[in-house]
Design a protein around this motif. Structure first.
Motif, PDB file in Angstrom:
ATOM      1  N   ASP A 263      -9.980  -6.735 -73.216  1.00 23.10           N
ATOM      2  CA  ASP A 263     -10.954  -6.074 -72.356  1.00 23.10           C
ATOM      3  C   ASP A 263     -11.330  -4.688 -72.861  1.00 23.10           C
ATOM      4  O   ASP A 263     -12.480  -4.257 -72.707  1.00 23.10           O
ATOM      5  CB  ASP A 263     -10.417  -5.961 -70.928  1.00 23.10           C
TER       6      ASP A 263
ATOM      7  N   ARG B  97      -9.890  -3.783 -61.062  1.00 22.81           N
ATOM      8  CA  ARG B  97     -10.696  -4.370 -62.140  1.00 22.81           C
ATOM      9  C   ARG B  97     -12.009  -4.936 -61.626  1.00 22.81           C
ATOM     10  O   ARG B  97     -12.890  -5.258 -62.410  1.00 22.81           O
ATOM     11  CB  ARG B  97      -9.912  -5.484 -62.844  1.00 22.81           C
TER      12      ARG B  97
ATOM     13  N   GLU C 276      -6.232  -0.474 -66.687  1.00 22.53           N
ATOM     14  CA  GLU C 276      -7.694  -0.471 -66.817  1.00 22.53           C
ATOM     15  C   GLU C 276      -8.163   0.981 -66.720  1.00 22.53           C
ATOM     16  O   GLU C 276      -8.980   1.328 -65.873  1.00 22.53           O
ATOM     17  CB  GLU C 276      -8.330  -1.333 -65.705  1.00 22.53           C
TER      18      GLU C 276
END
Length: 728
Positions: free
Chosen positions: A327, A565, A599
């Protein structure tokens, strides 16, 4: 144009073109002869010299020509020779009319191409006989030319058909000699036709010819189809073909008959089939066997192990933190990492193990890509679990080393589950399920390790599956409820807020602890929908208390990693505030360091947007994650919570007391408030208060309770009737 028979102009059999070209320079003789020929039924065209006659014949060839030898200019002999020199010169019947009777002159006339001659003066009876012969000749010539034209057309059509055949054509006689080929033979095998025609078929068929076309073979007598043969090309390449054929009868192609063969080049189809097989059974990224081929090999290995009384092990491997790499750095980097991981797995498996790549197989194991960042390793011919442990440790050691990908140094450990046959599964599916279960247990134990499957794991997995199945319908069945645990000011004891906690009471069943169902909701992604419901209901409840006249309090709602997320997180929060008609300042979102760091960039962006809207942010469980001052300074938070694992021992452990004091001092330096959670004793509360902790939360003050019970706390009207399911 008229036609006539042979004995009488009106009755000669067969139809004959009766146009006649008369070449005579003497006008009186020309008129006399023209009358004779017309009387015999001919259509006469007269010319006075040879040049004019050649022009007329070139315009429309005549089947009959009556030619005088003594002509002005070009002689009759020269005219005769020029007519015969034409491509269709043999079709004309030339009758020479001459006054000479010299034998040598007559021989010269016939040698020049004349069919017959008459001596002047012309006898009518003799003319009649000569014309009858001429008619027979012309009739036969026309018939022959017609057949030749038909044969030529047929041969042309056959040649066109042969040229249009997309496959190779070979005509063989019974001795194995090649009689004919088409252009496709040249294109595919590289031989020119003159290199093959007349030579032995063994040159391209090799031993297959003797095997398939022995003299007693029925293929010489009846058609055959799809004979699988390998032909040898001029450069030595082996070309796989399917041959179909039919016998040629004797005298059709050679005196002894033969076979006409159509050979279809199967190279491209074979390559396509191999590509399809590769796509069906091998992973396109790593070249490893995929799950389908892996399952086939597991079944085959289990059958062999069962037959010979041997053991085997199946390792199920899941990369740690791969999604974070994918990601944050992109799929290309992720793909490169997967390929590098595959190479290390191959190297880590024992030298006698099969790695499962095309052309790289051995005999006792298979490394496969199961999907995503999951791999399996099948180990056969092992004596006991120790062999599997050795391989698992070797894999973990190999993956512990950094990976160099596009100039970046990446780390990717793995969690490995191991299932043994015959103890942990009787078929491929159950063995794989056992290895998968053990892998999840290894991951839950802290990652970068391995675990062997045990029966308690199976029971835990069954329980987890049951929870997942029921959890999927819990929202629609309205099985969730919110409980609230109060927070109070450490120095005044005033109620300052409440942490919202989720409780689940399945229909017709006992309550399920959050410790059991929250991890399942996280893993399955259901936490996003459940978390939205919690936010919406919490905002509505806080607004109801406001409308009831209670002083506004802060409502703290936990956000999961999955929710952070979610790209729609901010919009979801804003919608919940609008629907509940709640001021943003009354909502606080609790996050963990670990969730933000997984994240980081996306999380920081979302958190800043929420903070700018007036929503409070709290860093939960501080001290259990990164605890990095540099990162905390970048978080747009207002307060931190000291994790209850430190609070529980703060009065017994000097180090924990020092740690809590340091956290409080650091937070105040940064302008942050501090909450001590999990406070259960008066001593803990007094120490935290003395250290400057701003707010306290724990069983000492109240267990989590339903909305109605919490409202009694707001009014100070008595027992809040706490729940019996714990604080989380």
């Amino acid at each position: 144009m008229r036609s006539a028979g042979l004995d009488d102009p009106a009755t000669w059999h067969g139809e004959v073109d009766l146009r006649l070209l008369l070449v005579e320079d003497d006008s009186s003789t020309r008129r006399m002869l023209e009358g004779l020929f017309v009387g015999q039924g001919y259509e006469v065209t007269a010319c006075p010299n040879g040049e004019a006659a050649l022009v007329r014949h070139a315009e429309d060839p005549f089947p009959f020509i009556a030619l005088d030898l003594s002509l002005p200019g070009m002689s009759g002999l020269e005219v005769c020779r020029l007519i015969r020199a034409r491509r269709d010169g043999d079709r004309a019947y030339i009758l020479v009319i001459t006054s000479s009777t010299a034998p040598e002159r007559l021989q010269e006339t016939l040698a020049a191409g004349a069919n017959d001659y008459l001596v002047k003066p012309v006898s009518l009876d003799l003319l009649h006989v000569r014309l009858a012969v001429a008619n027979r000749h012309i009739h036969e010539v026309e018939r022959r030319f017609t057949l030749e034209e038909q044969n030529t057309a047929t041969r042309s059509e056959i040649s066109d058909i042969i040229r249009s055949i997309p496959d190779m054509l070979l005509v063989l006689d019974r001795s194995g000699r090649i009689l004919r080929t088409n252009q496709r033979v040249t294109e595919i095998l590289g031989y020119e036709q003159d290199e093959l025609v007349g030579g032995s078929a063994n040159r391209i068929f090799g031993p297959a010819f003797a095997e398939c076309f022995a003299s007693e073979s029925p293929k010489w007598e009846s058609p055959f189809h799809n004979l699988d043969i390998v032909l040898t090309a001029r450069d030595g390449r082996q070309i796989s073909v399917l041959v179909s054929g039919a016998p040629l009868r004797a005298s059709t192609e050679g005196s002894g008959g033969g076979i006409v063969c159509i050979a279809k080049d199967m190279s491209e189809r074979n390559r396509a089939e191999e590509r399809i097989r590769t796509l069906a059974f091998y992973d396109g990224l790593t070249g490893l066997p995929n799950r389908h081929l892996m399952q086939e090999r597991v079944r085959a290995a289990m059958a062999s192990a069962r037959k010979h009384g041997r053991s085997l092990a199946l390792l199920f491997l899941d990369l740690d933190q791969f999604k974070h790499v994918n990601d944050t750095l992109g799929h290309q980097v992720g793909d490169r990492l997967l390929r590098d991981v595959s190479s290390r797995l191959i190297e880590s498996v024992r030298l006698t193990d099969t790695v499962g790549r095309n052309g790289a197989t051995a005999q006792s194991g298979t490394v496969s890509r199961f999907g995503g960042d999951e791999f399996t390793i099948l180990l056969t011919d092992i004596d006991d679990a120790n062999g599997a442990s050795l391989v698992a440790n070797r894999i973990l050691s190999a993956l512990a080393e950094p990976f160099e990908v596009d100039g970046r140094e990446l780390y990717s450990g793995a969690s490995i589950g191991i299932a043994m046959f015959p103890g942990d599964g009787n078929d491929a599916e159950s063995l794989l399920q056992s290895a998968d279960t053990a892998m999840y247990d290894a991951k839950s134990q802290g990652r970068s390790g391995f675990r062997f499957f045990t029966q308690p794991m199976n029971e835990a997995a069954s329980k987890r599956l049951s929870i997942e199945n029921r959890l999927r319908r819990a929202l629609e069945r309205d099985e969730f409820a919110l409980h609230f645990q109060p927070l109070q000011a450490s120095r005044t004891g005033a109620l300052t807020g409440a942490e919202v906690l989720l409780r689940w009471h399945p229909t017709g069943g006992k309550p399920i602890s959050p410790a059991d169902f929250i991890p399942v909701a996280e893993e399955t992604g259901l936490i996003v929908a459940i978390g939205e419901w919690v936010l919406r209901e919490a905002c509505r409840q806080a607004a109801r208390w406001n409308r009831s006249g209670h002083p506004p309090i802060r409502i703290s709602v936990n956000l999961s990693t999955r929710q952070l997320r979610d790209e729609a997180l901010c919009e979801t929060v804003f919608d919940c505030l609008r629907e509940g008609d709640l001021d943003p300042s009354q909502l606080e979102l609790e996050i963990t360091e670990t969730a933000v760091m997984q994240e980081y960039e996306a999380s920081i962006s979302a958190l800043r947007r929420l903070a700018e809207a007036g929503i409070g942010l709290c860093l939960d469980d501080f001290g259990t994650g990164y605890s990095s001052l540099a990162y905390i300074r970048r978080f747009p938070i207002e307060r931190i919570k000291i994790d209850q694992s430190f609070v529980s021992t703060i009065t017994e452990c000097r180090d924990d007391a020092i740690f809590s004091a340091a956290i409080i001092a650091m937070a105040h330096t940064l302008g942050l408030d501090v909450v001590g959670e999990g406070v259960e004793t008066t001593e803990q509360a007094e120490l935290l208060t003395a250290q400057g902790c701003d707010e306290l939360q724990g069983f000492l003050f109240s267990r989590p309770c339903p909305a109605a019970g919490f409202e009694r706390l707001l009014t100070g009207s008595g027992d809040p009737k706490p729940d019996e399911e714990g604080s989380d």
